[in-house]
Design an enzyme around this catalytic site. Structure first.
Site: not given
Length: 124
Positions: A101, A103
């Site tokens: 991920r 962000c």
């Protein structure tokens, strides 16, 4: 390449698709907290994030994928102060399987929403 389109997620609000399948990979467009009928969720970041995940679930299913086959997510947030709340909701959808991920806090998102998420997933 195969274009993904489902009425269980909001229609694209520009010249793009909800997602594309290439070979055995699904690439979603960024999902924002719009209901499938196009209505914007005006709630807090938790409510908006849940709607984003509902949209992602629909396009993943249409592509023949699921949260269990997601290999990468990108999360765009309006305010990094919301990171913990978004993480809490995010962990409900990825309780054991934890894809890679990124962000990123951004200056502005479409329709001034608080969160947008896109995924890359393997097709089952």
């Amino acid at each position: 390449m195969k274009k993904i389109q489902t009425n269980l997620a909001p229609q694209a609000i520009g010249p793009y698709s909800q997602g594309m399948v290439v070979n055995n990979l699904f690439f979603s467009s960024g999902q924002i907290p719009l209901k499938p009928n196009g209505e914007l969720i005006q709630g807090n970041v938790d409510e908006q994030t849940h709607q984003v995940f509902a949209n992602l679930k629909a396009v993943l299913k249409e592509a023949g994928a699921s949260f269990d086959t997601v290999i990468k997510t990108t999360v765009f947030i309006k305010n990094m102060d919301d990171f913990a709340e978004i993480n809490e909701v995010y962990s409900e959808y990825f309780p054991n399987h934890q894809p890679a991920r990124s962000c990123v806090e951004v200056a502005r998102l479409p329709k001034d929403v608080l969160v947008e998420i896109e995924v890359i997933a393997l097709i089952k």
